[in-house]
Design a protein around this motif. Structure first.
Motif, PDB file in Angstrom:
ATOM      1  N   LEU A 114     -14.098 -17.773  48.514  1.00 18.34           N
ATOM      2  CA  LEU A 114     -14.163 -16.383  48.947  1.00 18.34           C
ATOM      3  C   LEU A 114     -14.592 -15.559  47.744  1.00 18.34           C
ATOM      4  CD1 LEU A 114     -13.204 -15.093  51.743  1.00 18.34           C
ATOM      5  CD2 LEU A 114     -11.335 -14.135  50.407  1.00 18.34           C
ATOM      6  N   GLY A 115     -15.660 -14.787  47.879  1.00 16.28           N
ATOM      7  CA  GLY A 115     -16.136 -13.911  46.811  1.00 16.28           C
ATOM      8  C   GLY A 115     -15.612 -12.503  47.026  1.00 16.28           C
ATOM      9  N   VAL A 116     -15.165 -11.858  45.953  1.00 18.37           N
ATOM     10  CA  VAL A 116     -14.560 -10.533  46.042  1.00 18.37           C
ATOM     11  C   VAL A 116     -15.250  -9.602  45.046  1.00 18.37           C
ATOM     12  CG1 VAL A 116     -12.415  -9.225  45.765  1.00 18.37           C
ATOM     13  CG2 VAL A 116     -12.343 -11.538  46.731  1.00 18.37           C
ATOM     14  N   ASP A 117     -15.794  -8.501  45.578  1.00 21.87           N
ATOM     15  CA  ASP A 117     -16.409  -7.466  44.751  1.00 21.87           C
ATOM     16  C   ASP A 117     -15.499  -6.245  44.806  1.00 21.87           C
ATOM     17  OD1 ASP A 117     -18.400  -6.087  43.224  1.00 21.87           O
ATOM     18  OD2 ASP A 117     -19.144  -5.175  45.072  1.00 21.87           O
ATOM     19  N   LEU A 118     -14.714  -6.041  43.738  1.00 23.73           N
ATOM     20  CA  LEU A 118     -13.727  -4.958  43.700  1.00 23.73           C
ATOM     21  C   LEU A 118     -14.410  -3.628  43.449  1.00 23.73           C
ATOM     22  CD1 LEU A 118     -11.074  -6.705  41.424  1.00 23.73           C
ATOM     23  CD2 LEU A 118     -10.925  -6.361  43.907  1.00 23.73           C
ATOM     24  N   GLY A 119     -14.281  -2.717  44.386  1.00 27.49           N
ATOM     25  CA  GLY A 119     -14.801  -1.372  44.207  1.00 27.49           C
ATOM     26  C   GLY A 119     -13.657  -0.384  44.277  1.00 27.49           C
ATOM     27  N   SER A 120     -13.913   0.849  43.903  1.00 27.11           N
ATOM     28  CA  SER A 120     -12.840   1.845  43.923  1.00 27.11           C
ATOM     29  C   SER A 120     -12.539   2.323  45.338  1.00 27.11           C
ATOM     30  CB  SER A 120     -13.201   3.029  43.024  1.00 27.11           C
ATOM     31  OG  SER A 120     -14.411   3.616  43.468  1.00 27.11           O
ATOM     32  N   LYS A 121     -13.528   2.287  46.243  1.00 23.79           N
ATOM     33  CA  LYS A 121     -13.309   2.724  47.626  1.00 23.79           C
ATOM     34  C   LYS A 121     -13.335   1.567  48.615  1.00 23.79           C
ATOM     35  CE  LYS A 121     -15.077   7.321  46.903  1.00 23.79           C
ATOM     36  NZ  LYS A 121     -16.277   8.068  46.711  1.00 23.79           N
ATOM     37  N   ARG A 122     -14.135   0.539  48.306  1.00 25.26           N
ATOM     38  CA  ARG A 122     -14.285  -0.601  49.205  1.00 25.26           C
ATOM     39  C   ARG A 122     -14.288  -1.898  48.395  1.00 25.26           C
ATOM     40  NH1 ARG A 122     -17.793   3.244  50.261  1.00 25.26           N
ATOM     41  NH2 ARG A 122     -19.405   2.165  49.103  1.00 25.26           N
ATOM     42  N   ILE A 123     -13.813  -2.969  49.038  1.00 27.74           N
ATOM     43  CA  ILE A 123     -13.835  -4.297  48.429  1.00 27.74           C
ATOM     44  C   ILE A 123     -14.756  -5.150  49.290  1.00 27.74           C
ATOM     45  CG2 ILE A 123     -12.480  -6.325  47.797  1.00 27.74           C
ATOM     46  CD1 ILE A 123      -9.998  -4.429  47.744  1.00 27.74           C
ATOM     47  N   GLY A 124     -15.855  -5.600  48.699  1.00 27.70           N
ATOM     48  CA  GLY A 124     -16.785  -6.460  49.416  1.00 27.70           C
ATOM     49  C   GLY A 124     -16.270  -7.889  49.411  1.00 27.70           C
ATOM     50  N   ILE A 125     -16.377  -8.554  50.567  1.00 26.82           N
ATOM     51  CA  ILE A 125     -15.905  -9.930  50.704  1.00 26.82           C
ATOM     52  C   ILE A 125     -17.041 -10.793  51.214  1.00 26.82           C
ATOM     53  CG2 ILE A 125     -14.222 -11.463  51.806  1.00 26.82           C
ATOM     54  CD1 ILE A 125     -12.785  -9.378  50.126  1.00 26.82           C
ATOM     55  N   ALA A 126     -17.230 -11.939  50.568  1.00 26.23           N
ATOM     56  CA  ALA A 126     -18.217 -12.926  50.996  1.00 26.23           C
ATOM     57  C   ALA A 126     -17.516 -14.274  51.077  1.00 26.23           C
ATOM     58  CB  ALA A 126     -19.380 -12.994  50.005  1.00 26.23           C
ATOM     59  N   VAL A 127     -18.144 -15.218  51.763  1.00 26.84           N
ATOM     60  CA  VAL A 127     -17.562 -16.549  51.894  1.00 26.84           C
ATOM     61  C   VAL A 127     -18.677 -17.581  51.778  1.00 26.84           C
ATOM     62  CG1 VAL A 127     -17.727 -16.628  54.433  1.00 26.84           C
ATOM     63  CG2 VAL A 127     -15.915 -17.913  53.263  1.00 26.84           C
ATOM     64  N   SER A 128     -18.324 -18.740  51.246  1.00 25.20           N
ATOM     65  CA  SER A 128     -19.307 -19.827  51.180  1.00 25.20           C
ATOM     66  C   SER A 128     -19.122 -20.738  52.387  1.00 25.20           C
ATOM     67  CB  SER A 128     -19.133 -20.640  49.892  1.00 25.20           C
ATOM     68  OG  SER A 128     -17.956 -21.428  49.954  1.00 25.20           O
ATOM     69  N   ASP A 129     -20.141 -21.524  52.662  1.00 25.94           N
ATOM     70  CA  ASP A 129     -19.994 -22.579  53.667  1.00 25.94           C
ATOM     71  C   ASP A 129     -19.075 -23.655  53.079  1.00 25.94           C
ATOM     72  OD1 ASP A 129     -21.769 -23.511  51.732  1.00 25.94           O
ATOM     73  OD2 ASP A 129     -23.081 -24.494  53.155  1.00 25.94           O
ATOM     74  N   THR A 130     -18.648 -24.597  53.907  1.00 25.58           N
ATOM     75  CA  THR A 130     -17.677 -25.591  53.429  1.00 25.58           C
ATOM     76  C   THR A 130     -18.262 -26.537  52.391  1.00 25.58           C
ATOM     77  OG1 THR A 130     -18.180 -26.975  55.337  1.00 25.58           O
ATOM     78  CG2 THR A 130     -16.260 -25.531  55.516  1.00 25.58           C
ATOM     79  N   SER A 131     -19.585 -26.640  52.324  1.00 27.55           N
ATOM     80  CA  SER A 131     -20.192 -27.509  51.315  1.00 27.55           C
ATOM     81  C   SER A 131     -20.310 -26.806  49.960  1.00 27.55           C
ATOM     82  CB  SER A 131     -21.581 -27.974  51.771  1.00 27.55           C
ATOM     83  OG  SER A 131     -22.500 -26.891  51.731  1.00 27.55           O
ATOM     84  N   GLY A 132     -20.030 -25.503  49.923  1.00 29.04           N
ATOM     85  CA  GLY A 132     -20.135 -24.768  48.662  1.00 29.04           C
ATOM     86  C   GLY A 132     -21.569 -24.561  48.230  1.00 29.04           C
TER      87      GLY A 132
END
Length: 152
Positions: A9-27
Motif C-alpha cells: 500500500l502506497g501512502v502520500d501524506l498531504g496536509s488535507k488529503r492522503i493519497g493511497i495506492a496499491v500494488s497487484d499481488t505480484s508487486g
C-alpha cells in the motif's frame, strides 16, 4: 533471480488529503486506490489507513518521504517520518519510507497529457502521486533485490 511478490500500500501524506495506492499481488504494478480526507485526528486517519491495509491484504506500507530537492531531510521529511512512525504502530505491517520527490509533478504532467481539467486533477492527484511513488518503490525493489542469506 526471482523477486518474491509483495502486496504493498502506497501512502502520500498531504496536509488535507492522503493519497493511497496499491500494488497487484505480484508487486509489479501500482494503481491509484483512494483518497483519505484528513480529519482533525491523525489517529482516526491512521485507523482508516489500517482498515485499507487489511481490506487490500497489504503486507507492507510505503510512505512517501518528501526530501528536499538536494536530498536532505527538511521539515516536511521530518514530519512525514514522525507520522510514518506513528502509523507503523497502528497498521500491523512493516512501514517503509521512499523518496517521493517529483511524484506530484509527474502525476500532474500525466493527467494534463490525458486532458484532465483542473477540478478533475484535484480530485485524483493525491492517489495518482501515491501510485507514482509506489511504482518507483516497486521498480527499485525489483532492481536491487538480493536473495536473503540461507535461501537460494
Amino acid at each position: 533471480m526471482n523477486v518474491p511478490g509483495v502486496r504493498a500500500l502506497g501512502v502520500d501524506l498531504g496536509s488535507k488529503r492522503i493519497g493511497i495506492a496499491v500494488s497487484d499481488t505480484s508487486g509489479t504494478i501500482a494503481s491509484p486506490l483512494t483518497t483519505v480526507h484528513r480529519s482533525k485526528s491523525k489517529r482516526h486517519d491512521h485507523t482508516e489507513i489500517a482498515r485499507l491495509v487489511r481490506d487490500e491484504e497489504a503486507v507492507v506500507v510505503v510512505v512517501g518521504l518528501p526530501l528536499s530537492l538536494d536530498g536532505t531531510h527538511g521539515p516536511a521529511a521530518k514530519a512525514a517520518t514522525t507520522e510514518a512512525d506513528r502509523l507503523a504502530s497502528v497498521v500491523g505491517v512493516p512501514v517503509e519510507m521512499y523518496d517521493e520527490r517529483f511524484t506530484t509533478v509527474t502525476a500532474e504532467r500525466g493527467m494534463l497529457e490525458a486532458g484532465l481539467d483542473a477540478p478533475a486533477r484535484r480530485k485524483v492527484v493525491d492517489k495518482v502521486a501515491a501510485a507514482v511513488m509506489l511504482q518507483a518503490w516497486l521498480d527499485h525493489r525489483r532492481a536491487t533485490w538480493t536473495t536473503p542469506i540461507g535461501h537460494t
